[in-house]
Design an enzyme around this catalytic site. Structure first.
Site, PDB file in Angstrom:
ATOM      1  N   PHE A 110     -18.926  17.489 -85.820  1.00 12.11           N
ATOM      2  CA  PHE A 110     -19.038  18.943 -85.957  1.00 12.11           C
ATOM      3  C   PHE A 110     -19.876  19.246 -87.192  1.00 12.11           C
ATOM      4  O   PHE A 110     -20.008  18.398 -88.076  1.00 12.11           O
ATOM      5  CB  PHE A 110     -17.630  19.554 -86.119  1.00 12.11           C
ATOM      6  N   GLN A 168     -18.217  34.963 -91.894  1.00 13.00           N
ATOM      7  CA  GLN A 168     -18.983  33.935 -91.182  1.00 13.00           C
ATOM      8  C   GLN A 168     -19.588  34.496 -89.896  1.00 13.00           C
ATOM      9  O   GLN A 168     -18.869  35.001 -89.039  1.00 13.00           O
ATOM     10  CB  GLN A 168     -18.073  32.765 -90.829  1.00 13.00           C
ATOM     11  N   HIS A 170     -21.125  33.183 -86.783  1.00 10.29           N
ATOM     12  CA  HIS A 170     -21.266  31.918 -86.057  1.00 10.29           C
ATOM     13  C   HIS A 170     -22.648  31.927 -85.408  1.00 10.29           C
ATOM     14  O   HIS A 170     -23.028  32.913 -84.787  1.00 10.29           O
ATOM     15  CB  HIS A 170     -20.168  31.808 -85.001  1.00 10.29           C
ATOM     16  N   LEU A 202     -18.058  33.617 -77.956  1.00  7.53           N
ATOM     17  CA  LEU A 202     -18.418  32.378 -78.628  1.00  7.53           C
ATOM     18  C   LEU A 202     -18.903  31.270 -77.701  1.00  7.53           C
ATOM     19  O   LEU A 202     -18.380  31.074 -76.615  1.00  7.53           O
ATOM     20  CB  LEU A 202     -17.223  31.841 -79.412  1.00  7.53           C
ATOM     21  N   GLU A 209     -19.254  25.303 -81.150  1.00  7.95           N
ATOM     22  CA  GLU A 209     -20.100  24.365 -81.871  1.00  7.95           C
ATOM     23  C   GLU A 209     -19.999  22.961 -81.266  1.00  7.95           C
ATOM     24  O   GLU A 209     -20.865  22.109 -81.494  1.00  7.95           O
ATOM     25  CB  GLU A 209     -19.638  24.330 -83.332  1.00  7.95           C
ATOM     26  N   ARG A 253     -22.732  26.423 -90.658  1.00  4.29           N
ATOM     27  CA  ARG A 253     -22.950  27.611 -89.833  1.00  4.29           C
ATOM     28  C   ARG A 253     -23.828  28.660 -90.499  1.00  4.29           C
ATOM     29  O   ARG A 253     -24.629  29.316 -89.849  1.00  4.29           O
ATOM     30  CB  ARG A 253     -21.597  28.233 -89.472  1.00  4.29           C
ATOM     31  N   HIS A 308     -17.685  36.139 -86.745  1.00  7.35           N
ATOM     32  CA  HIS A 308     -16.707  35.189 -86.231  1.00  7.35           C
ATOM     33  C   HIS A 308     -15.459  35.035 -87.086  1.00  7.35           C
ATOM     34  O   HIS A 308     -14.350  34.971 -86.583  1.00  7.35           O
ATOM     35  CB  HIS A 308     -17.418  33.837 -86.111  1.00  7.35           C
ATOM     36  N   ARG A 354     -16.836  28.569 -94.118  1.00  4.10           N
ATOM     37  CA  ARG A 354     -15.863  27.633 -93.535  1.00  4.10           C
ATOM     38  C   ARG A 354     -16.560  26.634 -92.626  1.00  4.10           C
ATOM     39  O   ARG A 354     -17.468  26.990 -91.879  1.00  4.10           O
ATOM     40  CB  ARG A 354     -14.834  28.407 -92.720  1.00  4.10           C
TER      41      ARG A 354
END
Ligand SMILES: Cc1cc2nc3c(=O)[nH]c(=O)nc-3n(C[C@H](O)[C@H](O)[C@H](O)COP(=O)(O)OP(=O)(O)OC[C@H]3O[C@@H](n4cnc5c(N)ncnc54)[C@H](O)[C@@H]3O)c2cc1C
Ligand code: SF4
Ligand code: SF4
Ligand code: FES
Lengths: 250, 583
Positions: free
Chosen positions: B122, B235, B237, B251, B254, B285, B350, B385
């Site tokens: 990730f 954030q 995304h 979404l 990821e 991100r 996000h 994050r």
């Protein structure tokens, strides 16, 4: 991309009311490309009926909140594309039939939560090393895809037509029990519960539940039938019964 | 006077039934106190259910070199060194135990060949670290916790919205709210309260968040005198759906990139080469979101203003097995077969890194008896994050909040319920029915336009000021919105109340953003494009002033222990760009 939908309107008939009284109210909604029924309901809420009650969360078929009956069929509204309907005809949206209506499209599904409480929880075998092969958990993972939309509960005739709710747990919970019973490391036995309290015997394998499951869980073939077979083996198979008597097994 | 209300009494009241709230309730209950759990939706429908990609923990099942130290290092780099170090340390150390615990409670993660929990790559994680179940990890987690919780005698109050935390002097004494179904009020008495209400994205137009994410918990805490930190860090995304219009913002996990998906622009270039040649598509991100935005600004975007994301080279079987819900999402909602061709994606609001300021070990805020865990709490993730670090955050700090809230409840008696507070809470929520202003949905849309345009991915002093001015006008409008219908299950009325919270938090975002005159993590200022290492010593602090005004200040970043500094030494090059902490 020129949209062929831009000028089009769709006509909706939406149930407005509570458990004791209500009627279907007509709304007209301009159609955009890719629109789903839930978008239309939100459009109505924003522009015509701000107090229209509806449940939703993810808008992507992941949470199981937005179940309703669209043209009489149980559907997730967030997954029901308008281009799958004939827009020359009205689209009818009603709350699920098998549960008491609270208001408009929201109904009281609390019974399901009560059933769930009674299921024996996951009980791991003692001293396990927690090694499980993927092929041994594939089936369990299928059952654990359930998003608790309760469409299967809504459509099952044992609940819908015969209202045997107190005696019958319903397909959603057979799926849940199957996920526990087939867990490679689970040690509990839920077969007598299934037979007695959960009323699996009322199911006559019509497969209506499987047909409506938005997660494509093979409720009947993979969960209910194998569970029924296990019950037969345990309670009705004479050889196995004698075997159990001699060796004192449960 | 209180007789006319429905009243429930518990030692610990947990507000929110996502991963953090459920884990807190389980721990408190296991610690022998009585627990009430309140949520706005039905049980099992909280945001946690939507989490897709996985839960981060250094189990080292796939990459044997992984360790808590590396997880800590990655988290700190992701957060650009203003994270609460202690939280990041506890998180990295405890996450593996929490993941195993989920398995012991019945969660069935995907397996390695040896039969252990499988882990995937990730963004921003050096090693393969995310335990997962295809792309429905959140569902697995919430169902596991839910099924564990229902057997522990926790009282669950579903579809109930808390509108105020009650206090007796400094101390928390309970909460006030209404049943969504009937509109009737309810009082919860409790010795301690755990806030686990999640995030806030609904003030942005394009967001992956649901109707629940209206910053309720942040506002409840703020109004009760707690401090909020890091509010400027939102954030975006990088990969949300952008077409068709109805699905924009939803979404795209990821995990698509984690499983080998690549991003390209309209020239077919793998543009991440220019923004982060080392990590490429699996950069953090903030970087990927800015890259997609910039490609579009410079005319290299996809047809509908995003980028192309392609996983089809992995083959249909693989894609359907590892990303089944993405496959269906695109097929059903966008008529795109992702096993055959690319998806179109663009940034979507996000996650909120900021939130209630808490003590790392106990998760308690500065209000005695008020705890916070999960997305509503701030500090753990700093300025940005990493994917997968939220689900682990929920169980690590959910458990801690539940433990310490129950300890608090054992040591303290029930504080008094203040009748005046009840009266004013009641008035506040009902007042809308007497108004004659605008439709609450219209005001909400204005708010979304304002925030999206002015406090989005790239920010300037001018734009943020515009937002602050706009917000003060919207605040007035929101007080006057007009409600139709009765109090029974009335979303318009619910929105009227939610609007107040969203506007409050929008102001907190804007005021924190204007204060931070540098770019760091998710906060990108066009007028101050670089990070300033000197600004790594503080986090923005927001609290309620004595005259009801919003006070903006700074809180020092807690000093890092020697041991942790040693851990970061290996990463000195990256650290020094953002912070002087190793100097
Ligand atoms: C689409 C999507 C995918 C994601 N994927 C991942 C991932 O793969 N890995 C990862 O680590 N993170 C992921 N995240 C982030 C992560 O899922 C969330 O940050 C996390 O689930 C938040 O959990 P929580 O327990 O803090 O809150 P939630 O799960 O949001 O729960 C909040 C609860 O509070 C209740 N509540 C809110 N306000 C009130 C009120 N006023 N009164 C009463 N109850 C209230 C709600 O009803 C709900 O029960 C994803 C997020 C999204 C949106
Ligand atoms: S197969 Fe059984 S559970 Fe499913 S709908 Fe038919 S009777 Fe109900
Ligand atoms: S089994 Fe399928 S239809 Fe039934 S509740 Fe679960 S997801 Fe819905
Ligand atoms: S809104 Fe979640 S399934 Fe439809």
């Amino acid at each position: 991309m020129a949209s062929p939908y831009r000028m089009k309107n769709a006509k909706f008939k939406v149930y407005r009311g509570n458990a004791s009284e209500g009627q279907e109210v007509e709304y007209t909604v301009p159609v955009e490309e890719g629109m789903v029924v839930l978008d239309a309901i939100h459009y109505i809420q924003k522009n015509q009926a701000p107090d229209l009650a509806v449940r939703w969360n993810c808008k992507a078929a992941k949470c199981g909140s937005c179940s309703a009956e669209v043209n009489g069929k149980p559907k997730l509204m967030c997954k029901s594309r308008l281009d799958d309907f004939n827009l020359d005809e009205e689209i009818n949206v009603r709350p699920m039939k098998s549960f008491p209506i609270i208001k408009d499209l929201a109904c009281d599904v609390s019974w399901n939560y009560e059933v769930n409480k009674k299921i024996k929880p996951f009980t791991p075998k003692e001293n396990t090393n927690w090694i499980m092969k993927q092929r041994d958990v594939d089936r369990v993972q299928e059952f654990r895809k359930c998003i608790e939309c309760f469409a299967c509960q809504n459509v099952c005739h044992v609940i819908r037509d015969h209202d045997l709710k107190p005696k019958f747990a319903g397909p959603r919970f057979f799926v849940r029990v199957a996920g526990l019973e087939m867990h490679p490391l689970d040690a509990a036995d839920r077969l007598s519960d299934l037979k007695n309290d959960m009323g699996i015997g009322f199911c006559n394998i019509t497969k209506c539940c499987t047909e409506v499951c938005p997660e494509d869980i093979h409720i009947t073939d993979n969960a209910i039938i194998p569970l029924k077979e296990r019950i037969v083996d345990k309670y009705y198979d004479p050889f196995k019964m004698i075997f159990r008597k001699i060796f004192g097994m449960q | 006077m209180l007789d006319r209300f429905e009243i429930h009494e518990h030692d610990v009241l947990v507000i929110g039934a996502g991963g953090a709230g459920l884990r807190a309730a389980i721990e408190a209950s296991a610690n022998g106190v009585s627990v009430g759990l309140v949520c706005k939706s039905l049980l099992g429908k909280a945001h946690t259910v939507m989490a897709e990609g996985g839960i981060a923990a250094a189990l080292a099942n796939v990459d044997k070199e992984d360790s808590w130290q590396t997880h800590f290092t990655d988290t700190m780099f992701g957060g650009k060194y203003i994270n609460n170090f202690k939280m990041a340390e506890l998180h990295a150390k405890e996450a593996p135990e929490r993941v195993h615990e989920l398995e012991h409670w019945g969660a069935v993660f995907d397996r390695t060949n040896e039969g252990k929990i499988l882990q995937r790559a990730f963004g921003g994680h050096k090693y393969k670290r995310l335990s997962h179940v295809g792309d429905r990890t959140g569902l697995e987690m919430i169902r596991t916790l839910q099924d564990k919780g229902v057997h522990m005698g926790i009282d669950v109050y579903m579809e109930c919205t808390v509108t105020k935390l009650l206090k007796d002097g400094d101390r928390i004494s309970g909460a006030f709210g209404y049943w969504r179904e009937t509109g009737k009020f309810v009082i919860f008495k409790a010795k301690s309260v755990v806030l686990a209400t999640g995030g806030m994205g609904k003030m942005y137009k394009i967001t992956s968040n649901s109707w629940e994410y209206t910053a309720d918990g942040q506002a409840l805490a703020y109004n009760a005198g707690a401090e909020l930190i890091d509010c400027e860090f939102i954030q975006f995304h990088p990969t949300g759906m952008i077409w068709p219009p109805g699905v924009s913002g939803i979404l795209v996990t990821e995990a698509v990139r984690g499983e080998g998906g690549t991003l390209t622009n309209n020239k077919g270039e793998r543009f991440m080469e220019r923004y982060d040649p080392k990590l490429m598509d699996l950069s953090t991100r903030d970087v990927v979101a800015r890259a997609i935005y910039t490609e579009n600004k410079e005319g290299r975007g996809s047809v509908h203003g995003g980028a192309y994301l392609d996983i089809s080279h992995k083959g249909a079987d693989y894609v359907k097995k590892k990303l089944p819900s993405m496959y269906h999402q695109f097929k059903d909602l966008a008529d795109v077969d992702i096993t055959k061709g690319p998806m179109e994606v663009g940034p979507t609001c996000h996650y909120s890194m900021g939130g209630v300021r808490v003590e790392a070990e106990t998760a308690m805020s500065c209000v005695p008896g008020l705890f916070a865990a999960g997305e509503v709490a701030g500090g753990m993730h700093g300025a940005n994050r990493l994917g997968g670090n939220s689900l682990s955050d929920l169980v690590v700090f959910g458990r801690r909040a539940g433990l310490y809230a129950s300890e608090f409840a054992k040591k303290n008696s029930q504080a008094k319920i203040n009748e005046k507070e009840i009266e004013s809470s009641e008035k506040e929520v009902i007042s809308f029915f007497e108004n004659s202003g605008e439709n609450p949905y219209a005001v909400h849309m204005d708010l979304q336009d304002l925030m999206q345009a002015n406090v989005g991915i790239f920010r300037t002093e001018n734009d943020i000021q515009k937002a602050i001015n706009g917000l003060s006008k919207l605040k007035e409008k929101a007080k006057k919105v007009k409600i139709e219908g009765s109090r029974m299950y009335n979303p318009g009325w619910h929105m009227a109340y939610d609007l107040q919270n969203m506007i409050m938090y929008s102001e907190a975002i804007a005021r924190s953003a204007i204060q931070r005159k540098e770019s760091r993590g998710a906060h990108s200022r066009i007028d101050y494009p670089d990070p300033n290492p000197d600004d790594a010593t503080w986090t923005s602090l927001i609290k309620l002033g004595t005259n009801g005004e919003m006070v903006v200040g700074k809180a020092p970043v807690i000093p890092m222990s020697k041991e942790l500094k040693e851990v970061l030494k290996n990463d000195e090059g990256r650290v020094s760009k953002y912070s002087n902490l190793l100097k």
